[in-house]
Enzyme design. Structure first.
Site, short mmCIF file in Angstrom:
data_model
loop_
_atom_site.label_atom_id
_atom_site.label_comp_id
_atom_site.label_asym_id
_atom_site.label_seq_id
_atom_site.Cartn_x
_atom_site.Cartn_y
_atom_site.Cartn_z
N GLY A 208 -11.78 -5.33 -1.61
CA GLY A 208 -11.02 -6.20 -2.29
C GLY A 208 -9.59 -6.24 -1.94
O GLY A 208 -9.29 -5.76 -0.97
N ASN A 209 -8.99 -6.76 -2.68
CA ASN A 209 -7.34 -6.81 -2.70
C ASN A 209 -6.63 -6.81 -3.81
O ASN A 209 -7.31 -6.71 -5.09
CB ASN A 209 -6.77 -7.71 -1.40
CG ASN A 209 -7.19 -9.14 -2.13
OD1 ASN A 209 -6.75 -9.75 -3.04
ND2 ASN A 209 -7.88 -10.00 -1.39
#
Ligand code: PMT
Length: 400
Positions: A208-209
């Protein structure tokens, strides 16, 4: 719903002034920035301290601030407001407004303002029916002011009839729909992507980020405040939005985001791609939690679809696509390349080189570049304000 709207509330001398307190609470709850101006007669009915506390702004009553001799600039206050609401409006102030008499701060602001004016009269039933009042109401209507009719019920005199100030809940409902209906994006459909995407490695792990979704959610809300009907396609985010004009579609991965965007895109007028979509995903998602067996582990990644680029390929002449570019170097050049490659009409550049900009925080610093290579640079500001700048830039370029 009224997020970011600046509302100047005028309070006149009337027993209904007690309702102003509730009105302010509801306006603030709806997201409005409220400043209050009282006539001197209003002070007999409610305290400025109550109104200042609820509005979180100083309350103004006279042309000068007695304590430090500052001028309460009526022109600035009039121009500050997106909307003036005078509630309760007494028969006396109504008579002043209809005749251009300006012997107090509120009536001078009224004459200086350029924004819409809503008036909620409150008085006894015979005063309300008196030909002088009726004629004054007709006169201010002819100036373009909007009257929120007094309601029927028991009055302070004990008489029963029309004259009660409209209930605060009714006033708020009216203001919310008035602002939406007047919006320049009324009848338009806007698609916004927001947040990160999570690409599963196994049932418990993902790639993810740091995107929080704040930028995309602020854009969705501002577009809705301008009257658009908005679909917000959101990756995993803690942000919440409660706006009747915003439909939220929750997704997790880039593929899901693309599928949902695809179902809406052909009916969309303006699309804003604020999501930080993962460019790669694990080639396979392990069905069971991967055991910690060796010192190193290799996860094979494959490219995700580029949502903005895919939709850019099928964009029609009447559609307007806005991209984002999150850069760490060669910012302008990279953003301009993305604008061309993904067939954007405009791109919003935010750089991680600018302290406080980009991911997670409440603020962002952007430059907007259009497809004529015109660049607008903005200061670091709250994402709600950034969203307003972006929507205003879209409005100046988007042709109906
Ligand atoms: O969510 P916040 O915490 O408020 O942070 C906001 C933000 C930093 C995420 C936002 O302002 C932002 O910059 N979003 C875009 C981030 C990004 O992925 O930029 P990019 O340069 O990699 O992508 C360019 C454009 O293509 C973007 O409009 C992106 O949404 C889109 N894209 C990218 C990859 C992909 N697979 N699909 C896409 O649609």
């Amino acid at each position: 719903m009224l997020r970011g709207k600046k509302i100047l509330l005028g309070v006149c001398g009337s027993i209904a002034a007690y309702k102003s307190a509730l009105l302010i609470r509801l306006l603030v709850k709806s997201g409005a920035d409220v400043k209050v101006v009282m006539t001197s007669a209003a002070h007999d009915f409610i305290s400025p301290l109550t109104l200042s506390t609820l509005s979180k702004n100083p309350t103004f009553s006279s042309f000068t601030n007695g304590e430090n001799g500052e001028w309460n600039n009526h022109v600035d206050l009039g121009l500050w407001a997106d909307l003036i609401l005078i509630a309760p409006l007494s028969a006396n102030t109504l008579a002043k407004l209809s005749n251009g008499i300006c012997d107090n701060l509120l009536s001078v602001i009224y004459l200086s303002a350029r924004c819409p004016v809503l008036l909620a009269p409150a008085m006894d039933l015979d005063m309300y029916k008196h030909p002088a009042t009726v004629s004054n109401l007709e006169k201010v209507i002819s100036f373009g002011n909007i009257i929120l009719d007094a309601e029927h019920g028991e009055l302070a005199s004990g008489l029963i009839g029309q004259g009660r100030m409209a209930e605060p809940e009714h006033i708020i409902e009216f203001i919310e729909s008035f602002i939406t209906e007047k919006g320049p994006l009324r009848g338009k459909k806007v698609l916004v992507t927001a947040g990160p995407t999570f690409e599963a490695i196994d049932p418990v792990r993902f790639i993810g980020n740091h995107s929080s979704g704040k930028m995309g959610y602020a854009l969705a809300e501002e577009a809705a405040n301008l009257g658009a009907s908005v679909v917000l396609v959101s990756g995993p985010s803690n942000q919440r939005i409660d706006h009747p004009m915003v439909k939220v579609e929750q997704v997790t991965s880039a593929w899901e985001m693309l599928e949902v965007c695809n179902t809406h895109y052909s009916k969309t007028d303006i699309s804003i791609f604020a999501a930080a979509v993962a460019d790669y995903r694990p080639e396979v998602m392990a069905e069971q939690k991967i055991k910690k067996s060796s010192e190193t582990m290799v996860v094979e990644l494959v490219k995700n679809p580029d949502i903005a680029a895919e939709l850019g390929k099928i964009k029609t002449a009447s559609q307007f696509n806005v991209g984002f570019a999150l850069e760490t170097e060669n910012e302008r050049q990279n953003a301009t390349e993305k604008l061309k490659k993904k067939n954007f009409d405009m791109i919003v550049l935010n750089s991680l080189q600018d302290e406080g900009a980009g991911f997670s925080g409440d603020r962002n610093k952007v430059s907007i570049i259009d497809n004529n290579n015109i660049v607008m640079d903005f200061e670091l500001k709250d994402k709600v304000e950034v969203a307003k700048d972006i929507l205003q830039a879209i409005l100046t370029r988007y042709e109906n």
